[in-house]
Every structure is written in structure tokens, then in C-alpha cells.
Write an enzyme that holds these catalytic residues in place. Structure first.
Site, PDB file in Angstrom:
ATOM      1  N   ARG A   3      54.553  44.012  91.567  1.00 12.73           N
ATOM      2  CA  ARG A   3      53.524  45.042  91.650  1.00 12.73           C
ATOM      3  C   ARG A   3      53.226  45.407  93.102  1.00 12.73           C
ATOM      4  O   ARG A   3      52.794  44.545  93.868  1.00 12.73           O
ATOM      5  CB  ARG A   3      52.268  44.447  91.001  1.00 12.73           C
ATOM      6  CG  ARG A   3      51.056  45.277  91.091  1.00 12.73           C
ATOM      7  CD  ARG A   3      49.846  44.489  90.632  1.00 12.73           C
ATOM      8  NE  ARG A   3      48.704  45.362  90.690  1.00 12.73           N
ATOM      9  CZ  ARG A   3      47.456  44.964  90.736  1.00 12.73           C
ATOM     10  NH1 ARG A   3      47.179  43.676  90.693  1.00 12.73           N
ATOM     11  NH2 ARG A   3      46.497  45.828  90.798  1.00 12.73           N
ATOM     12  N   HIS A  35      40.362  38.318  97.116  1.00 10.71           N
ATOM     13  CA  HIS A  35      41.254  39.465  96.902  1.00 10.71           C
ATOM     14  C   HIS A  35      42.408  39.354  97.868  1.00 10.71           C
ATOM     15  O   HIS A  35      42.198  39.046  99.060  1.00 10.71           O
ATOM     16  CB  HIS A  35      40.522  40.792  97.124  1.00 10.71           C
ATOM     17  CG  HIS A  35      39.383  40.960  96.176  1.00 10.71           C
ATOM     18  ND1 HIS A  35      39.579  41.296  94.856  1.00 10.71           N
ATOM     19  CD2 HIS A  35      38.058  40.788  96.349  1.00 10.71           C
ATOM     20  CE1 HIS A  35      38.401  41.331  94.258  1.00 10.71           C
ATOM     21  NE2 HIS A  35      37.464  41.018  95.130  1.00 10.71           N
ATOM     22  N   GLU A  91      34.911  34.502  95.799  1.00  8.48           N
ATOM     23  CA  GLU A  91      35.624  35.709  95.367  1.00  8.48           C
ATOM     24  C   GLU A  91      36.825  35.919  96.296  1.00  8.48           C
ATOM     25  O   GLU A  91      36.665  35.903  97.515  1.00  8.48           O
ATOM     26  CB  GLU A  91      34.676  36.908  95.444  1.00  8.48           C
ATOM     27  CG  GLU A  91      35.338  38.228  95.111  1.00  8.48           C
ATOM     28  CD  GLU A  91      34.374  39.421  95.201  1.00  8.48           C
ATOM     29  OE1 GLU A  91      33.163  39.216  95.473  1.00  8.48           O
ATOM     30  OE2 GLU A  91      34.845  40.552  94.997  1.00  8.48           O
ATOM     31  N   ALA A  94      40.953  44.286  88.948  1.00 15.63           N
ATOM     32  CA  ALA A  94      40.225  45.543  88.701  1.00 15.63           C
ATOM     33  C   ALA A  94      38.852  45.314  88.057  1.00 15.63           C
ATOM     34  O   ALA A  94      37.930  46.119  88.259  1.00 15.63           O
ATOM     35  CB  ALA A  94      41.069  46.456  87.821  1.00 15.63           C
ATOM     36  N   ASN A 106      39.672  35.842  91.400  1.00 15.92           N
ATOM     37  CA  ASN A 106      40.175  37.171  91.749  1.00 15.92           C
ATOM     38  C   ASN A 106      40.155  37.943  90.431  1.00 15.92           C
ATOM     39  O   ASN A 106      41.095  37.850  89.630  1.00 15.92           O
ATOM     40  CB  ASN A 106      41.587  37.104  92.332  1.00 15.92           C
ATOM     41  CG  ASN A 106      42.086  38.483  92.744  1.00 15.92           C
ATOM     42  OD1 ASN A 106      41.441  39.492  92.446  1.00 15.92           O
ATOM     43  ND2 ASN A 106      43.220  38.538  93.419  1.00 15.92           N
ATOM     44  N   TYR A 156      50.512  43.847  97.896  1.00 11.06           N
ATOM     45  CA  TYR A 156      50.208  42.492  97.404  1.00 11.06           C
ATOM     46  C   TYR A 156      51.226  41.438  97.828  1.00 11.06           C
ATOM     47  O   TYR A 156      51.032  40.255  97.547  1.00 11.06           O
ATOM     48  CB  TYR A 156      50.076  42.517  95.873  1.00 11.06           C
ATOM     49  CG  TYR A 156      48.948  43.419  95.399  1.00 11.06           C
ATOM     50  CD1 TYR A 156      47.622  43.101  95.671  1.00 11.06           C
ATOM     51  CD2 TYR A 156      49.218  44.598  94.698  1.00 11.06           C
ATOM     52  CE1 TYR A 156      46.587  43.926  95.265  1.00 11.06           C
ATOM     53  CE2 TYR A 156      48.190  45.428  94.282  1.00 11.06           C
ATOM     54  CZ  TYR A 156      46.879  45.092  94.567  1.00 11.06           C
ATOM     55  OH  TYR A 156      45.857  45.909  94.166  1.00 11.06           O
ATOM     56  N   PRO A 198      43.309  41.066  85.491  1.00 11.81           N
ATOM     57  CA  PRO A 198      44.404  41.897  84.994  1.00 11.81           C
ATOM     58  C   PRO A 198      45.410  42.309  86.061  1.00 11.81           C
ATOM     59  O   PRO A 198      45.044  42.588  87.203  1.00 11.81           O
ATOM     60  CB  PRO A 198      43.700  43.139  84.431  1.00 11.81           C
ATOM     61  CG  PRO A 198      42.361  43.153  85.063  1.00 11.81           C
ATOM     62  CD  PRO A 198      42.002  41.705  85.308  1.00 11.81           C
ATOM     63  N   ASN A 199      46.659  42.333  85.619  1.00 11.34           N
ATOM     64  CA  ASN A 199      47.820  42.774  86.411  1.00 11.34           C
ATOM     65  C   ASN A 199      48.248  41.785  87.490  1.00 11.34           C
ATOM     66  O   ASN A 199      49.287  41.986  88.115  1.00 11.34           O
ATOM     67  CB  ASN A 199      47.571  44.166  87.048  1.00 11.34           C
ATOM     68  CG  ASN A 199      47.319  45.218  85.992  1.00 11.34           C
ATOM     69  OD1 ASN A 199      48.124  45.353  85.073  1.00 11.34           O
ATOM     70  ND2 ASN A 199      46.216  45.939  86.081  1.00 11.34           N
ATOM     71  N   ARG A 218      40.260  50.338 100.858  1.00  5.68           N
ATOM     72  CA  ARG A 218      41.130  51.128  99.971  1.00  5.68           C
ATOM     73  C   ARG A 218      40.314  52.240  99.297  1.00  5.68           C
ATOM     74  O   ARG A 218      39.310  52.672  99.852  1.00  5.68           O
ATOM     75  CB  ARG A 218      41.823  50.180  98.987  1.00  5.68           C
ATOM     76  CG  ARG A 218      42.706  49.154  99.707  1.00  5.68           C
ATOM     77  CD  ARG A 218      43.353  48.170  98.755  1.00  5.68           C
ATOM     78  NE  ARG A 218      44.220  48.832  97.793  1.00  5.68           N
ATOM     79  CZ  ARG A 218      44.686  48.247  96.688  1.00  5.68           C
ATOM     80  NH1 ARG A 218      44.370  46.994  96.418  1.00  5.68           N
ATOM     81  NH2 ARG A 218      45.466  48.923  95.864  1.00  5.68           N
TER      82      ARG A 218
HETATM   83  C1  DQA Z   1      42.775  42.910  93.971  1.00  3.89           C
HETATM   84  C2  DQA Z   1      42.104  44.210  94.454  1.00  3.89           C
HETATM   85  C3  DQA Z   1      41.623  45.023  93.271  1.00  3.89           C
HETATM   86  O1  DQA Z   1      41.020  46.229  93.724  1.00  3.89           O
HETATM   87  C4  DQA Z   1      42.792  45.392  92.381  1.00  3.89           C
HETATM   88  O2  DQA Z   1      42.342  46.085  91.235  1.00  3.89           O
HETATM   89  C5  DQA Z   1      43.616  44.229  91.992  1.00  3.89           C
HETATM   90  C6  DQA Z   1      43.884  43.189  92.983  1.00  3.89           C
HETATM   91  C7  DQA Z   1      43.378  42.118  95.147  1.00  3.89           C
HETATM   92  O3  DQA Z   1      43.666  40.935  94.941  1.00  3.89           O
HETATM   93  O4  DQA Z   1      43.585  42.660  96.229  1.00  3.89           O
HETATM   94  O5  DQA Z   1      44.166  44.172  90.907  1.00  3.89           O
HETATM   95  O6  DQA Z   1      41.782  42.101  93.366  1.00  3.89           O
END
Ligand code: DQA
Length: 141
Positions: A17, A99, A97, A76, A73, A22, A9-10, A106
């Protein structure tokens, strides 16, 4: 290798964003970079994003027998989703995995990952290059 790249998501909002966290690349830019890297390594990729936990679970279930590796990835959902953990657990292929940021540096609620125990490797805090590193790591595994 056939590699599934999943985004949670997002991540469709990348570029807009929180660019200070990011960066300014869009998800389409990331997809383009992954396609280039995969071509270089001789792999094919299927790059997807969903804001919906169940859709990600469906895609992971359908990946059984179809792919040789997964880059995920889960955004959240990394920190909340037992359902994604359980679906990934049914795969017998390597999981990387990724990120973009480093969640462990964080807010406290980002310090737990339900994916980490299943991942061959975790790449965090390397920006969108982390996706490309994940493809390289899958080649070596
Ligand atoms: C994320 C880190 C997560 O904590 C966050 O909720 C994201 C992006 C990252 O790519 O840094 O949406 O996965």
C-alpha cells in the site's frame, strides 16, 4: 508489562500500500520488530489488526484489566470513530497513538484525531519505528 498493539483498516496491506508513504515493510515485519523490541524491554505483546471498527471496539473493551498499556494505529478510524474513542475512554491504562505517516501534514480530513485527546503521547511520521518508540515510551510511563 503486557501491551496490546492494535492496527486498524488497510494496515494488513502494508508493504503493498502506497510504499512512498508507508514504506516497504509488511505488517508481519512490523510485528516481528515489535516482538524483538518487547523482548529487549522485558514486555509481552499481543499484536492485532482488523479492518472492522466493531472488532476493534470489542478488543478494546476486552482489554480492560488484561493489559498494562495500549499502542494503537487506528488508521482511517482515527479520523472518524467516536466508537473507538468511547471504548478507549473506558481504559485506565496508558494509550500511545501511532501513525507511520504524519496525518497532520496530509489531506485536511486526516487532521482530526478522535484518539489524540485520550493518548499519553502521539508518535507520527517516524515510519514503522514509531511502534518501537511507543513501546519504549510505555516502559518509561
Ligand atoms: C495512518 C494514517 C491514516 O491517516 C491513514 O488512514 C492510515 C494510516 C498512518 O499510519 O500513517 O491508514 O494511520
Amino acid at each position: 508489562m503486557k501491551i496490546l498493539i492494535l492496527n486498524g483498516p488497510n494496515l494488513n496491506m502494508l508493504g503493498l500500500r502506497e510504499p512512498e508513504i508507508y514504506g516497504d515493510k509488511t505488517l508481519d515485519d512490523v510485528k516481528g520488530l515489535c516482538i524483538e523490541k518487547a523482548q529487549e524491554l522485558g514486555h509481552s505483546i499481543d499484536f492485532r489488526q482488523s479492518n472492522h471498527e466493531g472488532e476493534l471496539v470489542d478488543w478494546i473493551q476486552a482489554a480492560r484489566g488484561q493489559f498494562d498499556g495500549v499502542v494503537i494505529n487506528a488508521a482511517a478510524y482515527t479520523h472518524t470513530s467516536v466508537a473507538i474513542h468511547d471504548a478507549l475512554k473506558m481504559l485506565d491504562i496508558p494509550i500511545i497513538e501511532v501513525h507511520i505517516s504524519d496525518p497532520k501534514t496530509r489531506e485536511g480530513f486526516r487532521h482530526t484525531s478522535y484518539i489524540e485527546p485520550l493518548a499519553s503521547q502521539v508518535i507520527a511520521g517516524k515510519g514503522v519505528d514509531g511502534y518501537l518508540q511507543a513501546l519504549e515510551i510505555l516502559s518509561e510511563l
